[in-house]
Design a protein around this motif. Structure first.
Motif, PDB file in Angstrom:
ATOM      1  N   GLY A 155      45.101  55.883  33.984  1.00  0.00           N
ATOM      2  CA  GLY A 155      44.439  56.803  34.901  1.00  0.00           C
ATOM      3  C   GLY A 155      45.107  58.123  35.176  1.00  0.00           C
ATOM      4  O   GLY A 155      44.690  58.839  36.098  1.00  0.00           O
ATOM      5  N   LYS A 156      46.132  58.473  34.431  1.00  0.00           N
ATOM      6  CA  LYS A 156      46.765  59.775  34.609  1.00  0.00           C
ATOM      7  C   LYS A 156      46.834  60.496  33.270  1.00  0.00           C
ATOM      8  O   LYS A 156      46.820  59.866  32.210  1.00  0.00           O
ATOM      9  CB  LYS A 156      48.183  59.620  35.187  1.00  0.00           C
ATOM     10  N   THR A 157      46.935  61.829  33.332  1.00  0.00           N
ATOM     11  CA  THR A 157      47.093  62.580  32.088  1.00  0.00           C
ATOM     12  C   THR A 157      48.508  62.373  31.556  1.00  0.00           C
ATOM     13  O   THR A 157      49.416  61.986  32.286  1.00  0.00           O
ATOM     14  CB  THR A 157      46.863  64.085  32.310  1.00  0.00           C
ATOM     15  N   ARG A 158      48.677  62.645  30.285  1.00  0.00           N
ATOM     16  CA  ARG A 158      50.006  62.513  29.696  1.00  0.00           C
ATOM     17  C   ARG A 158      50.972  63.511  30.322  1.00  0.00           C
ATOM     18  O   ARG A 158      52.148  63.209  30.542  1.00  0.00           O
ATOM     19  CB  ARG A 158      49.927  62.706  28.178  1.00  0.00           C
ATOM     20  N   ALA A 159      50.460  64.701  30.626  1.00  0.00           N
ATOM     21  CA  ALA A 159      51.306  65.724  31.254  1.00  0.00           C
ATOM     22  C   ALA A 159      51.761  65.275  32.641  1.00  0.00           C
ATOM     23  O   ALA A 159      52.926  65.494  33.030  1.00  0.00           O
ATOM     24  CB  ALA A 159      50.544  67.046  31.343  1.00  0.00           C
ATOM     25  N   GLU A 160      50.870  64.652  33.406  1.00  0.00           N
ATOM     26  CA  GLU A 160      51.241  64.138  34.732  1.00  0.00           C
ATOM     27  C   GLU A 160      52.318  63.063  34.618  1.00  0.00           C
ATOM     28  O   GLU A 160      53.293  63.049  35.384  1.00  0.00           O
ATOM     29  CB  GLU A 160      50.010  63.563  35.433  1.00  0.00           C
ATOM     30  N   MET A 161      52.141  62.181  33.657  1.00  0.00           N
ATOM     31  CA  MET A 161      53.110  61.094  33.502  1.00  0.00           C
ATOM     32  C   MET A 161      54.473  61.613  33.069  1.00  0.00           C
ATOM     33  O   MET A 161      55.516  61.149  33.548  1.00  0.00           O
ATOM     34  CB  MET A 161      52.571  60.061  32.517  1.00  0.00           C
ATOM     35  N   LEU A 162      54.484  62.565  32.165  1.00  0.00           N
ATOM     36  CA  LEU A 162      55.758  63.159  31.741  1.00  0.00           C
ATOM     37  C   LEU A 162      56.468  63.822  32.918  1.00  0.00           C
ATOM     38  O   LEU A 162      57.696  63.689  33.080  1.00  0.00           O
ATOM     39  CB  LEU A 162      55.519  64.185  30.626  1.00  0.00           C
ATOM     40  N   HIS A 163      55.702  64.518  33.733  1.00  0.00           N
ATOM     41  CA  HIS A 163      56.294  65.200  34.886  1.00  0.00           C
ATOM     42  C   HIS A 163      56.835  64.192  35.896  1.00  0.00           C
ATOM     43  O   HIS A 163      57.967  64.322  36.385  1.00  0.00           O
ATOM     44  CB  HIS A 163      55.248  66.092  35.552  1.00  0.00           C
ATOM     45  N   GLU A 164      56.071  63.165  36.193  1.00  0.00           N
ATOM     46  CA  GLU A 164      56.511  62.172  37.183  1.00  0.00           C
ATOM     47  C   GLU A 164      57.726  61.397  36.682  1.00  0.00           C
ATOM     48  O   GLU A 164      58.630  61.072  37.459  1.00  0.00           O
ATOM     49  CB  GLU A 164      55.355  61.236  37.527  1.00  0.00           C
ATOM     50  N   PHE A 165      57.769  61.133  35.386  1.00  0.00           N
ATOM     51  CA  PHE A 165      58.942  60.429  34.838  1.00  0.00           C
ATOM     52  C   PHE A 165      60.183  61.312  34.944  1.00  0.00           C
ATOM     53  O   PHE A 165      61.273  60.825  35.268  1.00  0.00           O
ATOM     54  CB  PHE A 165      58.688  60.028  33.388  1.00  0.00           C
ATOM     55  N   SER A 166      60.037  62.609  34.679  1.00  0.00           N
ATOM     56  CA  SER A 166      61.196  63.510  34.783  1.00  0.00           C
ATOM     57  C   SER A 166      61.699  63.571  36.219  1.00  0.00           C
ATOM     58  O   SER A 166      62.908  63.701  36.467  1.00  0.00           O
ATOM     59  CB  SER A 166      60.831  64.914  34.290  1.00  0.00           C
ATOM     60  N   CYS A 167      60.795  63.445  37.184  1.00  0.00           N
ATOM     61  CA  CYS A 167      61.195  63.462  38.596  1.00  0.00           C
ATOM     62  C   CYS A 167      61.890  62.160  38.987  1.00  0.00           C
ATOM     63  O   CYS A 167      62.929  62.158  39.659  1.00  0.00           O
ATOM     64  CB  CYS A 167      59.983  63.684  39.493  1.00  0.00           C
ATOM     65  N   ILE A 168      61.329  61.038  38.579  1.00  0.00           N
ATOM     66  CA  ILE A 168      61.874  59.741  38.966  1.00  0.00           C
ATOM     67  C   ILE A 168      63.271  59.531  38.383  1.00  0.00           C
ATOM     68  O   ILE A 168      64.108  58.822  38.952  1.00  0.00           O
ATOM     69  CB  ILE A 168      60.921  58.603  38.541  1.00  0.00           C
ATOM     70  N   LYS A 169      63.557  60.183  37.248  1.00  0.00           N
ATOM     71  CA  LYS A 169      64.883  60.048  36.637  1.00  0.00           C
ATOM     72  C   LYS A 169      65.980  60.688  37.491  1.00  0.00           C
ATOM     73  O   LYS A 169      67.165  60.427  37.273  1.00  0.00           O
ATOM     74  CB  LYS A 169      64.890  60.673  35.237  1.00  0.00           C
ATOM     75  N   ASP A 170      65.585  61.524  38.455  1.00  0.00           N
ATOM     76  CA  ASP A 170      66.572  62.176  39.313  1.00  0.00           C
ATOM     77  C   ASP A 170      66.913  61.354  40.553  1.00  0.00           C
ATOM     78  O   ASP A 170      67.762  61.755  41.357  1.00  0.00           O
ATOM     79  CB  ASP A 170      66.086  63.564  39.734  1.00  0.00           C
ATOM     80  N   LEU A 171      66.256  60.228  40.736  1.00  0.00           N
ATOM     81  CA  LEU A 171      66.612  59.334  41.841  1.00  0.00           C
ATOM     82  C   LEU A 171      67.902  58.596  41.493  1.00  0.00           C
ATOM     83  O   LEU A 171      68.182  58.309  40.329  1.00  0.00           O
ATOM     84  CB  LEU A 171      65.500  58.314  42.089  1.00  0.00           C
ATOM     85  N   THR A 172      68.683  58.274  42.514  1.00  0.00           N
ATOM     86  CA  THR A 172      69.866  57.461  42.272  1.00  0.00           C
ATOM     87  C   THR A 172      69.438  56.013  42.035  1.00  0.00           C
ATOM     88  O   THR A 172      68.309  55.623  42.345  1.00  0.00           O
ATOM     89  CB  THR A 172      70.828  57.515  43.464  1.00  0.00           C
TER      90      THR A 172
END
Length: 510
Positions: free
Chosen positions: A312-329
């Protein structure tokens, strides 16, 4: 596929011979090149003997054996099709070469001629074959002398003996071993039989074996294009089918995880283990519970080729959200995991935990709150459009799978909507005037007798790649500057009345 004894398949299977004669021979032993496809369509073989002939005449030597402006290959086909008279080679030996239209194609024919004309034994005939093949002047002189002498003893005159020996000598530059040709023809038939009668299993096994080829991407692309002609759908990898390699799911074939560039067996094992452990069903569950534990590059590539596209999400949305989640400790991610609301997106889940741990949130210190807030801000304001662009999808899939599956570069062109015909429809025989939106994949220029330049073009859309596009000199001179490999164009034209070619009279760049 249920195991079958290929050696017991009937040798008169009509679908198999139809497939060969249509040149639909990708994956067929000895016949999958452009030469194989072309000459199968020209020669129309309908039994093993004729198929062995085709395999023998598409060898370089036969194609380059030019006499009176025509190759031995073309001469064979023209005689077979009746457009050239089959002239006598020499009465006493015509029966030896009758099945190949009085053209010496096989080494065994030269040996038989020596036996018929010169009375050679099998051993002497084999010596003749070896002598010609090795091109040793002294041995050739000896064997020729024996051949002429034998011919004279058998009642043939000197001129005929010289003429036939000269023909044998010339044919040796391209003649093939018939026993090999028959063996090759049988293997070609068996592979064609599987393609005609068990197509989905055929494509699965050939795709699995593509990695062993010199150019795996080219092999995968050509197999995917061929599969379209058989109405077999090949899909990008999907989280719904957790397979390492290509697999059959229902009536379709799916790429496996390790068929994606830079995604190896270790990544597959991690994804499989974590997926089976957490049983995620939403994107946010994959994002929090599976993907942070997998190599970042592998995850990006899987997202880019559509592995999670059913969520249910675009590939661009998923790439962006994954890049953000990688910055969590690691600790923040653990808390997000523990309190995850799988029905909400990642931004909601982070906003709900945007407090220190003492306040019931996920952040360790007040100093870290700013960085945590920045991650939420990036999720809310990515700074770019996160809709998917067909061009970028097509390029990503080509780079990472070897072929664009979901769409083509043409889909990114607004003017493509003017098209009224797909490449598949042309291949299926659509008549009349057509407009096709396609990407040009190959160009072969040809100089006519009048010294004008024309072009034979291959082009593709997301339905198929076709190879039989013809641009005659006048339109090629006018539109040649926009006819190049990689160009996206509208092709205006119509099918030729007497051939399966698409004749282009106008080209517009899109």
């Amino acid at each position: 596929m249920k195991n079958i004894d290929i050696t017991k398949t009937p040798l008169d299977d009509k679908p198999t011979w139809d497939l060969i004669c249509e040149g639909h021979t990708k994956g067929v032993f000895q016949l999958e090149t452009h030469l194989g496809k072309h000459w199968c369509k020209e020669a129309q073989p309908r039994d093993l003997e004729e198929l062995a002939d085709v395999i023998s005449i598409i060898r370089p030597g036969t194609l380059k054996a030019i006499e009176e402006g025509k190759s031995a290959t073309q001469r064979y086909v023209d005689r077979k099709n009746g457009s050239e008279e089959t002239r006598s080679l020499y009465g006493p030996i015509d029966k030896v070469v009758a099945t190949t239209y009085n053209i010496i194609i096989y080494q065994e024919q030269a040996m038989q001629i020596a036996q018929v004309m010169a009375g050679f034994t099998e051993s002497q005939a084999d010596t003749l074959r070896k002598a010609i093949g090795k091109k040793k002047a002294d041995l050739m002189k000896k064997v020729k002398g024996e051949f002429i002498e034998g011919c004279l003893k058998e009642g043939h005159d000197q001129d005929d003996a010289d003429k036939i020996f000269d023909i044998i000598e010339k044919s040796s530059r391209y003649s093939f071993n018939k026993s090999h040709a028959i063996s090759y023809a049988l293997m070609a038939y068996w592979s064609a039989y599987l393609k005609a009668n068990k197509p989905i299993d055929f494509y699965l096994n050939w795709l699995v074996g593509a990695k062993e080829k010199i150019d795996p991407d080219k092999e995968i692309y050509e197999l995917a294009e061929s599969a379209k002609l058989d109405n077999i759908k090949i899909n990008t990898p999907s989280h719904n089918h957790l397979e390492s390699n290509f697999s059959i799911q229902g009536e379709s074939i799916y790429f496996g995880i390790t068929n994606v560039k830079n995604v190896g067996l270790n990544e597959y094992v991690k994804i499989k283990t974590l997926t089976e452990q957490h049983n995620p069903s939403t994107w946010v569950e994959f994002l929090v519970r599976v993907l942070p534990n997998v190599n970042k590059r592998a995850v990006n590539n899987l997202i880019s080729v559509g592995y999670f596209s059913k969520l249910g999400k675009t590939r661009a949305e998923m790439l962006h959200e994954f890049s953000c989640i990688k910055d969590l400790t690691k600790k923040e991610l653990e808390i997000v995991d523990e309190r995850l609301d799988s029905k909400k997106d990642i931004r909601y889940n982070l906003e709900n935990l945007n407090r220190t741990k003492k306040e019931g949130g996920a952040v360790s210190t007040t100093k870290r709150l700013e960085a945590f807030g920045d991650i939420i801000s990036r999720l809310s304001n990515p700074g770019r459009n996160l809709s998917d662009n067909p061009m970028s999808i097509a390029i990503s899939e080509e780079n990472m799978l070897g072929v664009a599956i979901s769409c083509s570069k043409v889909d990114a062109c607004a003017d493509a909507s003017y098209a009224n015909t797909t490449c598949k429809e042309l291949s299926d025989g659509k008549k009349g005037k057509s407009i096709v939106a396609a990407e040009i994949t190959r160009i072969k220029e040809f100089v006519t007798k009048n010294k004008d330049t024309m072009a034979f073009v291959s082009a593709r859309d997301d339905s198929l790649e076709i190879e039989n596009i013809v641009v005659f000199p006048e339109p090629y001179e006018k539109f040649g500057d926009i006819i190049y490999e990689g160009a996206t164009v509208l092709l205006f034209g119509e099918k030729a009345k007497d051939r399966n070619s698409f004749i282009v009279n106008e080209v517009h760049q899109i």
